[in-house]
Design a protein around this motif. Sequence first.
Motif, PDB file in Angstrom:
ATOM      1  N   GLY A 120       1.791  -6.567   0.305  1.00  0.00           N
ATOM      2  CA  GLY A 120       0.355  -6.847   0.251  1.00  0.00           C
ATOM      3  C   GLY A 120      -0.178  -7.146  -1.140  1.00  0.00           C
ATOM      4  O   GLY A 120      -1.014  -8.043  -1.321  1.00  0.00           O
ATOM      5  N   ASP A 166      -6.414   0.884  -4.266  1.00  0.00           N
ATOM      6  CA  ASP A 166      -7.350   1.291  -3.202  1.00  0.00           C
ATOM      7  C   ASP A 166      -8.129   2.540  -3.611  1.00  0.00           C
ATOM      8  O   ASP A 166      -9.329   2.655  -3.358  1.00  0.00           O
ATOM      9  N   ASP A 184      -9.369  -7.713  -6.933  1.00  0.00           N
ATOM     10  CA  ASP A 184      -8.853  -9.041  -7.277  1.00  0.00           C
ATOM     11  C   ASP A 184     -10.014 -10.002  -7.541  1.00  0.00           C
ATOM     12  O   ASP A 184     -10.048 -10.711  -8.561  1.00  0.00           O
ATOM     13  N   GLY A 241       0.816  -1.206   0.000  1.00  0.00           N
ATOM     14  CA  GLY A 241       0.000   0.000   0.000  1.00  0.00           C
ATOM     15  C   GLY A 241       0.852   1.259   0.000  1.00  0.00           C
ATOM     16  O   GLY A 241       0.418   2.326  -0.439  1.00  0.00           O
TER      17      GLY A 241
HETATM   18  O1  KG4 Z   1       1.847  -4.803   2.685  1.00  0.00           O
HETATM   19  P1  KG4 Z   1       0.539  -4.235   3.104  1.00  0.00           P
HETATM   20  O2  KG4 Z   1      -0.315  -5.058   4.016  1.00  0.00           O
HETATM   21  O3  KG4 Z   1       0.695  -2.854   3.814  1.00  0.00           O
HETATM   22  C1  KG4 Z   1       1.656  -1.928   3.527  1.00  0.00           C
HETATM   23  O4  KG4 Z   1       2.775  -2.082   4.052  1.00  0.00           O
HETATM   24  O5  KG4 Z   1       1.330  -1.027   2.737  1.00  0.00           O
HETATM   25  O6  KG4 Z   1      -0.238  -3.902   1.742  1.00  0.00           O
HETATM   26  C2  KG4 Z   1      -1.526  -3.409   1.744  1.00  0.00           C
HETATM   27  C3  KG4 Z   1      -1.933  -3.210   0.300  1.00  0.00           C
HETATM   28  C4  KG4 Z   1      -3.282  -2.500   0.159  1.00  0.00           C
HETATM   29  O7  KG4 Z   1      -3.142  -1.477  -0.789  1.00  0.00           O
HETATM   30  C5  KG4 Z   1      -4.196  -3.602  -0.328  1.00  0.00           C
HETATM   31  O8  KG4 Z   1      -5.278  -3.136  -1.117  1.00  0.00           O
HETATM   32  C6  KG4 Z   1      -3.238  -4.443  -1.146  1.00  0.00           C
HETATM   33  O9  KG4 Z   1      -2.065  -4.482  -0.366  1.00  0.00           O
HETATM   34  N1  KG4 Z   1      -3.745  -5.812  -1.364  1.00  0.00           N
HETATM   35  C7  KG4 Z   1      -4.007  -6.298  -2.590  1.00  0.00           C
HETATM   36  C8  KG4 Z   1      -4.530  -7.605  -2.386  1.00  0.00           C
HETATM   37  N2  KG4 Z   1      -4.529  -7.861  -1.043  1.00  0.00           N
HETATM   38  C9  KG4 Z   1      -4.051  -6.739  -0.431  1.00  0.00           C
HETATM   39  N3  KG4 Z   1      -3.881  -5.757  -3.818  1.00  0.00           N
HETATM   40  C10 KG4 Z   1      -4.258  -6.513  -4.871  1.00  0.00           C
HETATM   41  N4  KG4 Z   1      -4.781  -7.757  -4.754  1.00  0.00           N
HETATM   42  C11 KG4 Z   1      -4.911  -8.335  -3.544  1.00  0.00           C
HETATM   43  N5  KG4 Z   1      -5.415  -9.570  -3.450  1.00  0.00           N
END
Ligand code: KG4
Length: 370
Positions: free
Chosen positions: A306, A202, A219, A172
């Motif tokens: 993520g 997002d 997704d 994110g």
């Molecule tokens: O790594 P993370 O948990 O937090 C940060 O360190 O930013 O990543 C969160 C991000 C969010 O933008 C969320 O929408 C995205 O990862 N995310 C995904 C999926 N699952 C989580 N993006 C695309 N497809 C997914 N299945």
Amino acid sequence: MTKDTYILGIESSCDDTSAAVLCNDVLLSNVTASQAVHEAYGGVVPELASRAHQQNVVPVVDQALKQAGIEKEQLSAIAFTRGPGLMGSLLVGVNFAKGMARSLGIPLIDVNHLQGHVMAHFIRSAECKAESVELATAIPSTDGTTAANSKLNTLNSSTVPPFPFLCLLVSGGNSQIVKVKAYNDMEVLGQTIDDAAGEAIDKCSKVMGMGYPGGPIIDRLARQGNPKAFQFAEPQIPGYDYSFSGLKTSFLYNLRKWIEDDPQFIEHHKEDLAASLEWTIVDILMKKLRKAVKDTGIKHVAVAGGVSANNGLRNAFHDHARRYGWTIYIPKFSYTTDNAAMIGVVGYYKYLDGQFCSIDAPAFSKVTFS
Ligand code: KG4
């Protein structure tokens, strides 16, 4: 036989309060409390996040110790996320870790959250424990290289990436191509100059009136849509850097135009919109990654963060492995989004190298690989 090392990892950089216990590099427990409070706002509200961390941190740590089946007195050290992240959120984990380490009289280990995402590939599950103990006894004496890197080099490269490898780190807050030379030596080859890939997903999900976080929703919808139904602007940025803000704007402006003609446009086309958005983001990410692989000649390629949970991105990795002969490393779903297991595993390797931090180490909201 080497004495087992027990590490408690604590992660609180954004909106997940997580605690994990590892015995050496083997994960015993990984407990995460996610914060539903942000859903109503379509994004993380920092003040609400830090308050929720305060409520969650004690029960989450307690649960992680119980699930691991150990007493806190058995811990060898406490590893915590020092940054980057939201300052208020970080402070809760940092100060909890400091207080607990001091009360137990054990060392504190500060961990870079981004390094944690990359090192998620080195978390081993309980089935690997027997092998892990053997490896721990086999650490060669150090001659310039560190104890942690010596151990990492003995791991089986069909299950974990061998150094050096490339890692696409997509979350994110970050979109980076990282050259990983050792667990403690990472070079950012390219990164986003504006929005991160997850942030763009997002925000586009928000303008479609979908929930937060948008990633898993997009997704799910994308699997039923046509990825070529709509075209959105792709950035023209030199080198390995990324940009996602133009795509986000193109998505918004096109959507406004289409809604003028059909007020129910989103409802009628949500699967195709999601699939086309996902396809464009994955295409942008993979183009630069292909360039980095070609230029560096490194064909061991990992993905982390993520967004690495995304099915379209995972399929693209498999496709590239087939087409270009890459050896790919895709993390378990539970290690993609923020979790303490990845903080604990970095903590373990820093413990082997005696890399501890002082009790007055501050949190950093912005930090890259050091
Ligand atoms: O790594 P993370 O948990 O937090 C940060 O360190 O930013 O990543 C969160 C991000 C969010 O933008 C969320 O929408 C995205 O990862 N995310 C995904 C999926 N699952 C989580 N993006 C695309 N497809 C997914 N299945």
